[in-house]
Design a protein around this motif. Structure first.
Motif, mmCIF file in Angstrom:
data_model
loop_
_atom_site.group_PDB
_atom_site.id
_atom_site.type_symbol
_atom_site.label_atom_id
_atom_site.label_comp_id
_atom_site.label_asym_id
_atom_site.label_seq_id
_atom_site.Cartn_x
_atom_site.Cartn_y
_atom_site.Cartn_z
ATOM 1 N N LEU A 118 -13.244 0.341 -4.478
ATOM 2 C CA LEU A 118 -13.840 0.992 -3.314
ATOM 3 C C LEU A 118 -13.327 2.422 -3.168
ATOM 4 C CD1 LEU A 118 -15.695 0.676 -0.868
ATOM 5 C CD2 LEU A 118 -13.753 -0.266 0.385
ATOM 6 N N ALA A 119 -12.039 2.600 -3.348
ATOM 7 C CA ALA A 119 -11.448 3.940 -3.231
ATOM 8 C C ALA A 119 -11.969 4.873 -4.332
ATOM 9 C CB ALA A 119 -9.929 3.849 -3.293
ATOM 10 N N ARG A 120 -12.102 4.359 -5.533
ATOM 11 C CA ARG A 120 -12.547 5.204 -6.646
ATOM 12 C C ARG A 120 -13.998 5.652 -6.467
ATOM 13 N NH1 ARG A 120 -8.020 4.711 -6.192
ATOM 14 N NH2 ARG A 120 -6.479 4.115 -7.717
ATOM 15 N N THR A 121 -14.830 4.798 -5.845
ATOM 16 C CA THR A 121 -16.219 5.214 -5.606
ATOM 17 C C THR A 121 -16.279 6.397 -4.641
ATOM 18 O OG1 THR A 121 -16.582 3.668 -3.777
ATOM 19 C CG2 THR A 121 -17.124 2.887 -5.997
ATOM 20 N N PHE A 153 -11.034 8.655 -3.971
ATOM 21 C CA PHE A 153 -9.718 8.661 -3.340
ATOM 22 C C PHE A 153 -8.695 8.013 -4.263
ATOM 23 C CE2 PHE A 153 -12.250 8.281 0.800
ATOM 24 C CZ PHE A 153 -12.252 9.649 1.007
ATOM 25 N N PRO A 154 -7.472 8.540 -4.286
ATOM 26 C CA PRO A 154 -6.428 7.971 -5.157
ATOM 27 C C PRO A 154 -5.622 6.836 -4.522
ATOM 28 C CG PRO A 154 -5.604 9.964 -4.154
ATOM 29 C CD PRO A 154 -7.045 9.806 -3.684
ATOM 30 N N LEU A 155 -6.194 6.147 -3.548
ATOM 31 C CA LEU A 155 -5.491 5.075 -2.868
ATOM 32 C C LEU A 155 -4.868 4.117 -3.888
ATOM 33 C CD1 LEU A 155 -4.851 3.628 -0.161
ATOM 34 C CD2 LEU A 155 -6.966 2.329 -0.516
ATOM 35 N N THR A 156 -3.590 3.797 -3.672
ATOM 36 C CA THR A 156 -2.880 2.913 -4.596
ATOM 37 C C THR A 156 -2.290 1.733 -3.846
ATOM 38 O OG1 THR A 156 -2.303 4.790 -6.014
ATOM 39 C CG2 THR A 156 -1.002 2.786 -6.281
ATOM 40 N N ILE A 209 0.860 -1.181 0.000
ATOM 41 C CA ILE A 209 0.000 0.000 0.000
ATOM 42 C C ILE A 209 0.892 1.225 0.000
ATOM 43 C CG2 ILE A 209 -0.232 0.055 2.532
ATOM 44 C CD1 ILE A 209 -3.227 0.905 1.952
ATOM 45 N N HIS A 210 0.512 2.212 -0.814
ATOM 46 C CA HIS A 210 1.331 3.408 -1.002
ATOM 47 C C HIS A 210 0.655 4.611 -0.362
ATOM 48 C CE1 HIS A 210 3.895 1.304 -3.949
ATOM 49 N NE2 HIS A 210 2.782 0.624 -4.164
ATOM 50 N N ASN A 211 1.451 5.444 0.240
ATOM 51 C CA ASN A 211 0.942 6.649 0.871
ATOM 52 C C ASN A 211 0.563 7.675 -0.184
ATOM 53 O OD1 ASN A 211 0.439 8.315 3.229
ATOM 54 N ND2 ASN A 211 2.166 9.546 2.535
#
Length: 104
Positions: A89-92, A95-98, A30-32
């Motif tokens: 889930l993040a895109r809904t 959020f740019p969670l990668t 998981i990336h910050n």
């Protein structure tokens, strides 16, 4: 016995070896980022990766402080599936969670 009409059956001796091949394992990372809220990251780790709360918080803080953190190690198909689920889930939530995965 003389005169017996039953043929003699000889069964061949068969030796088989079985080897168990383990599926290649992949590290899920998981990336910050500066946008995704910390509580959402913990939520993703709890729901998608089935982490306990203390573990999820520790992973989130490690990514926050180091830029990247190990989430788990899984077979490729599971790594792909969970990363895709986390991204969806993040895109809904915009959020740019990668998350990424790489061979172990």
């Amino acid at each position: 016995m003389p005169g017996s009409s039953q043929p003699t059956v000889i069964e061949p001796s068969v030796t088989t070896e079985t080897t168990t091949r383990l599926a290649p394992q992949y590290r899920v990372l998981i990336h910050n980022d500066d946008v995704t809220p910390m509580d959402f990251v913990v939520y993703v780790l709890l729901t998608i990766f089935k982490k306990a709360v203390p573990d999820a918080e520790e992973i989130m803080l490690a990514a926050h402080n180091s830029g990247v953190a190990l989430v788990t190690v899984l077979p490729l198909e599971q790594a792909e599936l969970r990363v895709d689920q986390a991204h969806a889930l993040a895109r809904t939530r915009k959020f740019p969670l990668t998350l990424t995965y790489e061979p172990e």
